[in-house]
Design a protein around this motif. Structure first.
Motif, short mmCIF file in Angstrom:
data_model
loop_
_atom_site.label_atom_id
_atom_site.label_comp_id
_atom_site.label_asym_id
_atom_site.label_seq_id
_atom_site.Cartn_x
_atom_site.Cartn_y
_atom_site.Cartn_z
N CYS A 119 0.80 -1.14 -0.06
CA CYS A 119 0.03 0.05 0.12
C CYS A 119 0.90 1.26 0.04
CB CYS A 119 -0.99 0.05 1.23
SG CYS A 119 -2.23 -1.26 1.22
N GLU A 205 -11.92 -7.13 -3.64
CA GLU A 205 -11.95 -6.56 -2.12
C GLU A 205 -10.28 -6.22 -1.86
OE1 GLU A 205 -14.29 -7.73 0.76
OE2 GLU A 205 -16.15 -6.82 -0.36
N LEU A 208 -9.02 -3.70 -4.53
CA LEU A 208 -9.26 -2.38 -4.33
C LEU A 208 -8.61 -1.72 -3.00
CD1 LEU A 208 -13.10 -2.70 -5.35
CD2 LEU A 208 -11.31 -1.66 -6.45
N SER A 209 -8.34 -2.43 -2.11
CA SER A 209 -7.86 -1.77 -0.94
C SER A 209 -6.40 -1.42 -1.09
CB SER A 209 -8.04 -2.89 0.33
OG SER A 209 -7.20 -3.96 0.14
N LEU A 211 -5.28 -0.64 -4.07
CA LEU A 211 -5.45 0.55 -5.03
C LEU A 211 -5.68 1.84 -4.25
CD1 LEU A 211 -7.66 -0.79 -8.08
CD2 LEU A 211 -5.15 0.16 -8.26
N ALA A 212 -6.42 1.57 -3.03
CA ALA A 212 -6.83 2.89 -2.15
C ALA A 212 -5.39 3.38 -1.40
CB ALA A 212 -7.68 2.61 -1.25
N ARG A 213 -4.56 2.42 -1.36
CA ARG A 213 -3.27 2.50 -0.30
C ARG A 213 -3.81 2.70 0.97
NH1 ARG A 213 0.87 2.73 -3.62
NH2 ARG A 213 0.95 3.11 -5.73
N ASN A 214 -4.60 1.92 1.44
CA ASN A 214 -4.88 1.88 2.83
C ASN A 214 -4.54 0.41 3.51
OD1 ASN A 214 -6.53 1.62 5.23
ND2 ASN A 214 -8.26 2.72 4.41
N GLU A 217 -6.93 -1.45 6.03
CA GLU A 217 -8.10 -2.19 5.31
C GLU A 217 -7.59 -3.17 4.55
OE1 GLU A 217 -11.37 -1.10 2.06
OE2 GLU A 217 -10.34 0.24 2.71
N ALA A 218 -6.58 -2.87 3.82
CA ALA A 218 -5.81 -4.05 3.23
C ALA A 218 -5.67 -5.28 4.06
CB ALA A 218 -4.65 -3.49 2.39
N LYS A 221 -8.85 -6.92 5.01
CA LYS A 221 -9.41 -7.63 3.85
C LYS A 221 -8.86 -8.92 3.79
CE LYS A 221 -12.67 -4.86 2.75
NZ LYS A 221 -14.37 -4.98 3.01
#
Length: 250
Positions: A119, A205, A208-209, A211-214, A217-218, A221
């Motif tokens: 991330c 999911e 996407l986490s 991609l969001a660079r979180n 959350e990553a 998930k």
């Protein structure tokens, strides 16, 4: 009749000297990939070991992929062959009870740290590659072998996106076992209700986490992905044994 060579305690001590020297030279940066080792005579004198013991130790390092011995030219440091190291580790782990369960715990530890780093460090190229592998995973969702291979490739790309040589090296060293695990799990859960939808959504999911660079959350998930996957596998076992124990219809 072939003779059997038995290593004496002195030979073992000499071999350990050579291996310790080589290891320390690499760790200190004195030796690097492509460097030539001292000549056989100089090295045996410096280490206080016999030339036969030195030759055998260098041959062992060459077999492990750490040295390139060129006849008449000497021994050169080479980049370690991960396939050889992976095979060696596989042989060691294969003898352990509950090996695959232990490998899964190691995998979770590596991937959860790797995805956090991904991330923060993943390049646009890394993210694009992970996305392409997600598409490949979706395209092979109904195929146990190809789907399992695509699943492994997706997770391997996540680890590589961490840009951590240590994590990537450790993960690659157990790659043979992980590939086998991915395919085996597909086989075990192929008839479990909802498994295909779960595989699609879980990997989407996770992607996407990243991609969001979180990182939080990553990791969450990814842990959910592992936990739900284990639960579905457990249900598949129960269903299989239930079906097996049902009385046959006359």
């Amino acid at each position: 009749m072939n003779s059997v060579v038995v290593e004496t305690p002195t030979d073992l001590a000499g071999t350990e000297k050579v291996l310790a020297f080589f290891r320390e030279q690499l760790l200190s940066g004195t030796l690097r990939e492509g460097d030539r080792l001292l000549g056989e005579r100089e090295l045996s004198l410096a280490l206080g070991v016999s030339r036969p013991v030195l030759r055998e130790a260098l041959r062992s390092l060459a077999n492990l992929g750490f040295l390139d011995i060129r006849h008449g030219k000497g021994a050169y440091v080479r980049k370690a062959d991960m396939a050889v190291i992976g095979d060696f580790l596989t042989f060691c782990l294969a003898q352990q009870p509950d090996m695959m369960d232990d490998i899964m715990q190691a995998r979770i530890a590596i991937e959860c740290q790797a995805i956090r780093l991904a991330c923060l460090r993943a390049t646009d190229g890394d993210l694009s590659r992970i996305g392409s592998l997600l598409t490949r995973l979706l395209d092979t969702i109904h195929d146990v072998e190809d789907g399992g291979a695509a699943d492994f490739a997706f997770h391997m790309a996540l680890v590589e996106a961490s840009r951590s040589p240590a994590l990537v090296t450790i993960y690659q060293s157990i790659a043979t076992l992980l590939k086998r695990s991915h395919v085996q799990r597909r086989l075990e859960t192929s008839e479990t209700a909802g498994i295909l939808d779960y595989l699609v959504e879980a990997h989407r999911e996770v992607y996407l986490s990243v991609l969001a660079r979180n990182p939080d959350e990553a990791e969450d998930k990814l842990r959910q992905h592992f936990a739900i996957g284990d639960e579905l596998r457990r249900k598949s076992y129960i269903a299989a044994f239930t079906k097996k124990d049902l009385p046959k219809q006359e």
